[in-house]
Design a protein around this motif. Structure first.
Motif, PDB file in Angstrom:
ATOM      1  N   THR A 149     -20.297 -70.512   3.574  1.00  0.00           N
ATOM      2  CA  THR A 149     -19.088 -71.009   2.591  1.00  0.00           C
ATOM      3  C   THR A 149     -18.266 -71.847   3.264  1.00  0.00           C
ATOM      4  O   THR A 149     -17.703 -72.676   2.803  1.00  0.00           O
ATOM      5  CB  THR A 149     -18.789 -69.785   1.781  1.00  0.00           C
ATOM      6  OG1 THR A 149     -19.766 -69.070   0.996  1.00  0.00           O
ATOM      7  CG2 THR A 149     -17.647 -70.426   0.871  1.00  0.00           C
ATOM      8  N   LEU A 150     -17.754 -71.338   4.278  1.00  0.00           N
ATOM      9  CA  LEU A 150     -16.609 -71.762   5.289  1.00  0.00           C
ATOM     10  C   LEU A 150     -17.378 -73.067   5.813  1.00  0.00           C
ATOM     11  O   LEU A 150     -16.520 -74.074   5.880  1.00  0.00           O
ATOM     12  CB  LEU A 150     -16.401 -70.884   6.483  1.00  0.00           C
ATOM     13  CG  LEU A 150     -15.590 -69.722   6.070  1.00  0.00           C
ATOM     14  CD1 LEU A 150     -15.472 -68.521   7.081  1.00  0.00           C
ATOM     15  CD2 LEU A 150     -14.151 -69.973   5.528  1.00  0.00           C
ATOM     16  N   GLY A 151     -18.635 -73.106   6.082  1.00  0.00           N
ATOM     17  CA  GLY A 151     -19.293 -74.298   6.590  1.00  0.00           C
ATOM     18  C   GLY A 151     -19.052 -75.505   5.563  1.00  0.00           C
ATOM     19  O   GLY A 151     -18.875 -76.639   5.969  1.00  0.00           O
ATOM     20  N   THR A 152     -19.601 -75.027   4.396  1.00  0.00           N
ATOM     21  CA  THR A 152     -19.409 -76.207   3.311  1.00  0.00           C
ATOM     22  C   THR A 152     -17.805 -76.503   3.004  1.00  0.00           C
ATOM     23  O   THR A 152     -17.832 -77.736   2.909  1.00  0.00           O
ATOM     24  CB  THR A 152     -19.681 -75.252   2.062  1.00  0.00           C
ATOM     25  OG1 THR A 152     -21.203 -74.710   1.924  1.00  0.00           O
ATOM     26  CG2 THR A 152     -19.755 -76.339   0.770  1.00  0.00           C
ATOM     27  N   ALA A 153     -16.938 -75.665   3.198  1.00  0.00           N
ATOM     28  CA  ALA A 153     -15.400 -75.814   2.962  1.00  0.00           C
ATOM     29  C   ALA A 153     -15.264 -76.885   3.966  1.00  0.00           C
ATOM     30  O   ALA A 153     -14.415 -78.011   3.886  1.00  0.00           O
ATOM     31  CB  ALA A 153     -14.582 -74.731   3.055  1.00  0.00           C
TER      32      ALA A 153
END
Length: 195
Positions: A149-153
């Motif tokens: 999720t952090l990678g997507t953000a």
């Protein structure tokens, strides 16, 4: 050294252009490691090892530059909070409001973008290298799902918000310089414009 209501001081101008160069370098590194990812070496096996090694080096530089962006971004924000803001009173109200919003968005991205990246890496238990000099240890483990999720953000803020915000910022500066022919761009480039 300090800002005034008519111009930006040396500190603000130095930090502004330093961050601009770091962001340009960061996007250049993203472009490079996107095109030399190790999996591309499958098409040419004799280049696979070289591609993987180069990818690792570029990723190390990407993470290191991200740490610099976070550090100097925090310094710039702290500095600007203590300084008067050069006036834009000659602009229409909507342009002044847009300028404020864009600046806030850019500052938020400059801080959030590397934080997302750092948390993404450390969430997998990996340390953050800093130009091969030392590594910042993984201080938090959030798990693969949170890391994804952090990678997507991280990617979203990087490719969309940064490009949009910086596009408006650069476009506004060029508009002032070439269309309105005022000193908005000049005072960030060379400070005082009355000499």
């Amino acid at each position: 050294m300090k800002d005034s209501t008519t111009h930006y001081g040396l500190v603000s101008r130095f930090l502004h252009w330093l961050l601009a160069l770091l962001i340009i370098a960061q996007f250049s590194l993203v472009f490079v490691f996107t095109w030399i990812a190790p999996e591309h070496g499958d098409e040419h096996h004799h280049h696979e090892h070289q591609a993987a090694s180069l990818h690792e080096t570029v990723m190390m530089l990407h993470k290191s530059v991200g740490v610099l962006i976070l550090m100097f971004g925090l310094i710039l924000i702290a500095w600007r909070l203590t300084q008067p803001k050069p006036s834009l009173q000659s602009d229409p109200a909507w342009q002044r409001m847009l300028a404020r919003v864009v600046h806030v968005v850019i500052y938020m991205i400059v801080i959030a973008q590397p934080i997302f990246g750092i948390l993404m890496v450390t969430s997998h238990g990996q340390s953050i290298p800093f130009f091969g000099l030392f590594s910042i240890p993984a201080f938090i483990t959030l798990g693969e799902q949170v890391g994804a999720t952090l990678g997507t953000a991280h990617a979203f803020t990087g490719w969309w918000l940064v490009l949009i915000a910086l596009g408006v910022h650069i476009g506004g500066s060029l508009y002032h310089h070439f269309v309105r022919k005022d000193d908005v761009l000049k005072r960030m480039w060379r400070g005082r414009t009355d000499t």
